[in-house]
Design a protein around this motif. Structure first.
Motif, mmCIF file in Angstrom:
data_model
loop_
_atom_site.group_PDB
_atom_site.id
_atom_site.type_symbol
_atom_site.label_atom_id
_atom_site.label_comp_id
_atom_site.label_asym_id
_atom_site.label_seq_id
_atom_site.Cartn_x
_atom_site.Cartn_y
_atom_site.Cartn_z
ATOM 1 N N ASN A 25 10.587 7.229 1.247
ATOM 2 C CA ASN A 25 10.526 7.579 -0.172
ATOM 3 C C ASN A 25 9.355 8.518 -0.468
ATOM 4 O O ASN A 25 9.485 9.465 -1.252
ATOM 5 N N TYR A 26 8.239 8.278 0.177
ATOM 6 C CA TYR A 26 7.065 9.126 -0.027
ATOM 7 C C TYR A 26 7.309 10.545 0.490
ATOM 8 O O TYR A 26 6.998 11.524 -0.200
ATOM 9 N N LEU A 53 -1.892 4.256 5.987
ATOM 10 C CA LEU A 53 -1.384 2.896 5.756
ATOM 11 C C LEU A 53 -2.008 1.926 6.763
ATOM 12 O O LEU A 53 -1.414 1.578 7.781
ATOM 13 N N ASN A 81 -0.538 8.160 1.748
ATOM 14 C CA ASN A 81 -1.365 9.188 1.121
ATOM 15 C C ASN A 81 -1.750 10.232 2.162
ATOM 16 O O ASN A 81 -1.496 10.065 3.348
ATOM 17 N N ASN A 107 9.238 2.718 2.551
ATOM 18 C CA ASN A 107 8.109 3.220 1.776
ATOM 19 C C ASN A 107 7.756 4.651 2.196
ATOM 20 O O ASN A 107 7.588 5.539 1.354
ATOM 21 N N GLU A 146 0.837 -1.200 0.000
ATOM 22 C CA GLU A 146 0.000 0.000 0.000
ATOM 23 C C GLU A 146 0.873 1.252 0.000
ATOM 24 O O GLU A 146 2.013 1.218 0.455
ATOM 25 N N GLN A 147 0.330 2.326 -0.530
ATOM 26 C CA GLN A 147 1.102 3.554 -0.662
ATOM 27 C C GLN A 147 0.611 4.614 0.320
ATOM 28 O O GLN A 147 -0.598 4.760 0.537
#
Length: 105
Positions: free
Chosen positions: A100-101, A66, A5, A97, A2-3
């Motif tokens: 990086n986001y 997340l 947001n 993750n 999952e990313q």
């Protein structure tokens, strides 16, 4: 995977862009420090302190939308309190993750 947001932040802000920016800046400031503390304690085999670091980090995981990663963080925190390092690789993937986001924001 999952990313991250900003959905939760956007819903909390009620459209207040200053609030959103302030919260994002707090996360961007605190996350690297908390991550560094986690790695230090984990590598020093101080799993109780590492669990405390995970506890702090899991709130940022949640704020970044997340949900599955949050569940992993909760389980990993509990594991660490028992001296169990299962889920460490999964947790590290979550940290990468998010790192990086946040670089893209």
């Amino acid at each position: 995977m999952e990313q991250p947001n900003l959905s939760y932040i956007n819903s909390m802000s009620g459209g207040d862009e200053r609030f959103e920016e302030k919260l994002i800046m707090i996360i961007k400031d605190e996350f690297p420090i908390e991550k560094k503390d986690y790695y230090h304690n984990y590598k020093s085999n101080n799993f109780e302190l590492a669990a405390g670091n995970v506890h702090k980090l899991k709130h940022k995981i949640s704020i970044l939308g997340l949900e599955k990663s949050y569940e992993i963080a909760v389980a990993f925190e509990n594991n660490l309190l028992k001296g169990n390092t299962n889920l460490s690789q999964e947790f590290e993937s979550i940290l990468i993750n998010i790192t990086n986001y946040l670089k893209k924001l």
